[in-house]
Design an enzyme around this catalytic site. Structure first.
Site, PDB file in Angstrom:
ATOM      1  N   LYS A   1       0.857  -1.184   0.000  1.00 34.74           N
ATOM      2  CA  LYS A   1       0.000   0.000   0.000  1.00 34.74           C
ATOM      3  C   LYS A   1       0.894   1.235   0.000  1.00 34.74           C
ATOM      4  O   LYS A   1       1.746   1.393   0.873  1.00 34.74           O
ATOM      5  CB  LYS A   1      -0.896  -0.005   1.243  1.00 34.74           C
ATOM      6  CG  LYS A   1      -1.755   1.242   1.419  1.00 34.74           C
ATOM      7  CD  LYS A   1      -2.563   1.109   2.697  1.00 34.74           C
ATOM      8  CE  LYS A   1      -3.330   2.373   3.033  1.00 34.74           C
ATOM      9  NZ  LYS A   1      -4.069   2.247   4.298  1.00 34.74           N
TER      10      LYS A   1
ATOM     11  N   ASP B   1     -13.289   3.037  10.790  1.00 34.20           N
ATOM     12  CA  ASP B   1     -13.514   2.984   9.345  1.00 34.20           C
ATOM     13  C   ASP B   1     -13.915   1.577   8.909  1.00 34.20           C
ATOM     14  O   ASP B   1     -13.409   1.060   7.917  1.00 34.20           O
ATOM     15  CB  ASP B   1     -12.267   3.445   8.588  1.00 34.20           C
ATOM     16  CG  ASP B   1     -12.600   3.910   7.168  1.00 34.20           C
ATOM     17  OD1 ASP B   1     -13.785   4.192   6.896  1.00 34.20           O
ATOM     18  OD2 ASP B   1     -11.673   3.994   6.335  1.00 34.20           O
TER      19      ASP B   1
END
Length: 287
Positions: A7, A105
């Site tokens: 990522k 989240d």
């Protein structure tokens, strides 16, 4: 040779560096079968890279809403397995980590799937250390994803563990219904998943309307009732009415253990509502 997922954080993003630090700090302390493993990281110049274990089946969002060509819809057993595993990951963050963590989240795109659809929570850039001592909440700028964010947190900026419970309820509804949390392709009355579901929660005879059509009636009606009862409690508007994560884990682990066999149990069709009513669910059975 090990396959990994990398990522890369946006160097121009206002949250880039903070998210990177939070994610490294959170995952370096975490060790649980339902949290994605951080293998390494790199911070050099403007580059911020996170190296994760590779999750071969993509995200829950992919399977529910953007399936690959010729991919079969998730069956009921897999859906309950994923829901129970995601709940266990959240329980670890809330109850087992020291200090405890509010995820902030939770959504389908952040639930990654490994072999045999083993679920792991990922992306901890928005995670916050939870309140401690006499404190009931953490005051913070509202962050998260529209449709999953608890209304009390969105209105006040007061983040609690119950904020995550609301988000989990939305995810569970998505798993059951096959509908997105927010879907602007639908009519105004059906764009918000929770707003669409709330009136249906009040009448058990309408529960079948919330089952994902992709299941084609292949689900145990009693388990559907119980799963929807759990989701309904999680998305209560009042945070203190939402159940603690430990109770959710207990309930969903039980449902995941009830293996549904479509070869034995006939599919549920809309005409079932004219049949004799199912045994009602009470709190003792659900929890």
């Amino acid at each position: 040779m090990q396959i990994v997922a990398i990522k890369q954080l946006d160097p121009n993003g206002c949250q880039g560096v903070r998210e990177f630090v939070v994610e490294v700090q959170t995952l370096s302390k975490a060790d649980h079968a339902n949290l994605v493993k951080l293998i390494g990281c790199c911070a050099e110049g403007d580059q911020r890279l996170l190296v994760y274990e590779y999750m071969s089946l993509g995200s829950l969002e992919d399977h529910l809403f953007d399936p690959w060509p010729n991919q079969k819809p998730l069956d009921w057993n897999i859906r309950m397995k994923i829901a129970a595993g995601a709940a266990r990951g959240l329980e670890y963050l809330h109850d087992k980590m020291n200090p405890p963590i509010i995820y902030r989240d939770l959504k389908c795109s952040n639930i990654l799937l490994g072999e045999e659809f083993h679920p792991k929570l990922s992306d901890f850039g928005l995670a916050k250390v939870g309140p401690s001592g006499d404190k009931t909440h953490v005051s913070t700028r509202v962050m998260g994803t529209y449709g999953y964010c608890a209304p009390d947190y969105a209105m006040t900026g007061q983040l609690t563990f119950k904020s995550d419970i609301y988000s989990f309820g939305v995810v569970l509804l998505e798993i059951i219904t096959g509908r997105r949390a927010i879907d602007y392709t639908k009519s105004a009355a059906e764009q918000n998943l929770v707003s669409w579901a709330r009136p249906l929660f009040k009448d058990r005879k309408k529960f079948y309307k919330m089952a994902d059509p992709a299941l084609d009636g292949h689900y145990p009606i009693r388990s559907l009732y119980q799963a929807l009862a759990i989701a309904a409690m999680c998305v209560q508007e009042q945070p203190n009415m939402r159940p603690p994560i430990v109770d959710i884990v207990t309930a969903l682990s039980y449902l995941a253990s009830l293996k549904y066999d479509p070869e034995i149990e006939p599919p549920i069709r809309k005409s079932y509502k004219s049949q004799s009513p199912q045994k009602s669910i009470n709190n003792e059975e659900t929890w």
